[in-house]
Enzyme design. Structure first.
Site, mmCIF file in Angstrom:
data_model
loop_
_atom_site.group_PDB
_atom_site.id
_atom_site.type_symbol
_atom_site.label_atom_id
_atom_site.label_comp_id
_atom_site.label_asym_id
_atom_site.label_seq_id
_atom_site.Cartn_x
_atom_site.Cartn_y
_atom_site.Cartn_z
ATOM 1 N N HIS A 125 0.812 -1.226 0.000
ATOM 2 C CA HIS A 125 0.000 0.000 0.000
ATOM 3 C C HIS A 125 0.843 1.274 0.000
ATOM 4 O O HIS A 125 0.287 2.364 -0.134
ATOM 5 C CB HIS A 125 -0.987 -0.007 1.167
ATOM 6 C CG HIS A 125 -2.164 -0.889 0.910
ATOM 7 N ND1 HIS A 125 -3.405 -0.414 0.527
ATOM 8 C CD2 HIS A 125 -2.290 -2.234 0.947
ATOM 9 C CE1 HIS A 125 -4.237 -1.423 0.353
ATOM 10 N NE2 HIS A 125 -3.578 -2.545 0.604
ATOM 11 N N HIS A 173 7.295 -7.512 3.604
ATOM 12 C CA HIS A 173 5.858 -7.323 3.776
ATOM 13 C C HIS A 173 5.047 -8.520 3.289
ATOM 14 O O HIS A 173 4.170 -9.023 3.983
ATOM 15 C CB HIS A 173 5.377 -6.064 3.044
ATOM 16 C CG HIS A 173 3.899 -5.874 3.175
ATOM 17 N ND1 HIS A 173 3.305 -5.509 4.361
ATOM 18 C CD2 HIS A 173 2.877 -6.065 2.299
ATOM 19 C CE1 HIS A 173 1.995 -5.460 4.201
ATOM 20 N NE2 HIS A 173 1.709 -5.797 2.956
ATOM 21 N N HIS A 248 0.820 -8.637 5.670
ATOM 22 C CA HIS A 248 0.066 -8.687 4.407
ATOM 23 C C HIS A 248 -1.274 -9.417 4.458
ATOM 24 O O HIS A 248 -2.086 -9.251 3.563
ATOM 25 C CB HIS A 248 0.972 -9.302 3.334
ATOM 26 C CG HIS A 248 0.538 -9.098 1.914
ATOM 27 N ND1 HIS A 248 0.035 -7.908 1.437
ATOM 28 C CD2 HIS A 248 0.572 -9.940 0.838
ATOM 29 C CE1 HIS A 248 -0.222 -8.038 0.139
ATOM 30 N NE2 HIS A 248 0.099 -9.252 -0.237
#
EC number: 3.1.3.16
Length: 330
Positions: A125, A173, A248
């Site tokens: 993101h 991530h 995640h």
């Protein structure tokens, strides 16, 4: 001289922390120049440090925050406000939650104040094409302006991608990549960079473990891949590592093991989006590399802050749809 050199960090951090104990949702309105200064100065620091961080325990590792600012404050209350503890965050600071701006500003301020004790990795993101859609752009536009969102994009494009703790714990991530053969490949990624639609950088931010997959599989996100337990085992063996730590995916207890405890998923936003009854977790790694978990329980509407647990549907999670819905799944 520049905004970044005139930053009054203590004042900024003080105002961001003033709302502790207030009704969740109360905003902190920094000036546009202060936020721009945070972005510019932290960007400088990110670029001065490696894209593949080499960190030492003890430290605390946190997963997705997604704009849940008051839960971030609870994490710090629990784990100790910097510099009391060292921290590594695994990305996804913005989008979905209501206070992405406060969240990212506090994290960047701590990065600038404690550059050798406080570390932030990039999540999927922290990418313009994603946070343009899932809330951060709209929050920037509503509270400030689009130009400031672009300044954040320039900062996010310089975040480190992965970290290795004491040569034994690999952190990123998303997950592994079929393209990842040597750590040198990560070190060679040049910044600033956007997140491409495929390849090593994309996979490190987007891939997911899947117990039903052998080897590599298609990812229902429409981006990157899934990988099975034996991929994890081979990767750890090849690189002489003990554990993969990633984020995640929302998991019910805030942390969840995979592949005989060779991989752990951390998720640090309890009651994710207000739609899930998940806990949030933070992993503490001590000097001997022993890992333990601190849990933020989900608030139960009827029972106040630390209520009973209901649960997620098995495997239930809000997934980020494909970056380009017309694109065929890999």
């Amino acid at each position: 001289m520049s905004d970044s050199e005139k930053l009054n960090l203590d004042s900024i951090i003080g105002r961001l922390l003033e709302v502790q104990g207030s009704r969740p949702g109360k905003n902190v309105q920094l000036t546009e120049n202060e936020i721009r200064g945070l972005c510019l100065k932290s960007r400088e620091i990110f670029l001065s440090q490696p894209i593949l961080l080499e960190l030492e325990a003890p430290l605390k590792i946190c997963g997705d925050i997604h704009g849940q600012y008051y839960d971030l404050l609870r994490l710090f209350e629990y784990g100790g406000f910097p510099p009391e503890s060292n921290y590594l965050f695994l990305g996804d600071y913005v989008d979905r939650g209501k206070q992405s701006l406060e969240t990212i500003c506090l994290l960047l301020a701590y990065k600038i104040k404690y550059p050798e004790n406080f570390f932030l990795l990039r999540g999927n993101h922290e990418c313009a094409s994603i946070n343009r859609i899932y809330g951060f752009y709209d929050e920037c536009k509503r509270r400030y302006n689009i130009k400031l969102w672009k300044t954040f994009t320039d900062c996010f494009n310089c975040l480190p991608i992965a970290a290795i703790v004491d040569e034994k714990i690999f952190c990123c991530h998303g997950g592994l990549s079929p393209d990842l053969q040597s750590m040198e490949q990560i070190r060679r990624i040049m910044r600033p960079t956007d997140v491409p639609d495929q390849g090593l950088l994309c996979d490190l931010l987007w891939s997911d473990p899947d117990k039903d997959v052998q080897g590599w599989g298609e990812n229902d996100r429409g981006v990157s891949f899934t990988f099975g337990a034996e991929v994890v085992a081979k990767f750890l063996h090849k690189h002489d590592l003990d554990l993969i730590c990633r984020a995640h995916q929302v998991v019910e207890d805030g942390y969840e093991f995979f592949a005989k405890r060779q991989l752990v998923t951390l998720f640090s936003a309890p009651n994710y989006c207000g739609e899930f009854d998940n806990a949030g977790a933070m992993m503490s790694v001590d000097e001997t590399l022993m890992c333990s978990f601190q849990i933020l329980k989900p608030a139960d509407k009827n029972k106040g802050k630390y209520g009973q647990f209901s649960g997620l549907n098995p495997g239930g999670r809000p997934i980020t749809p494909p970056r380009n819905s017309a694109k065929a799944k890999k």
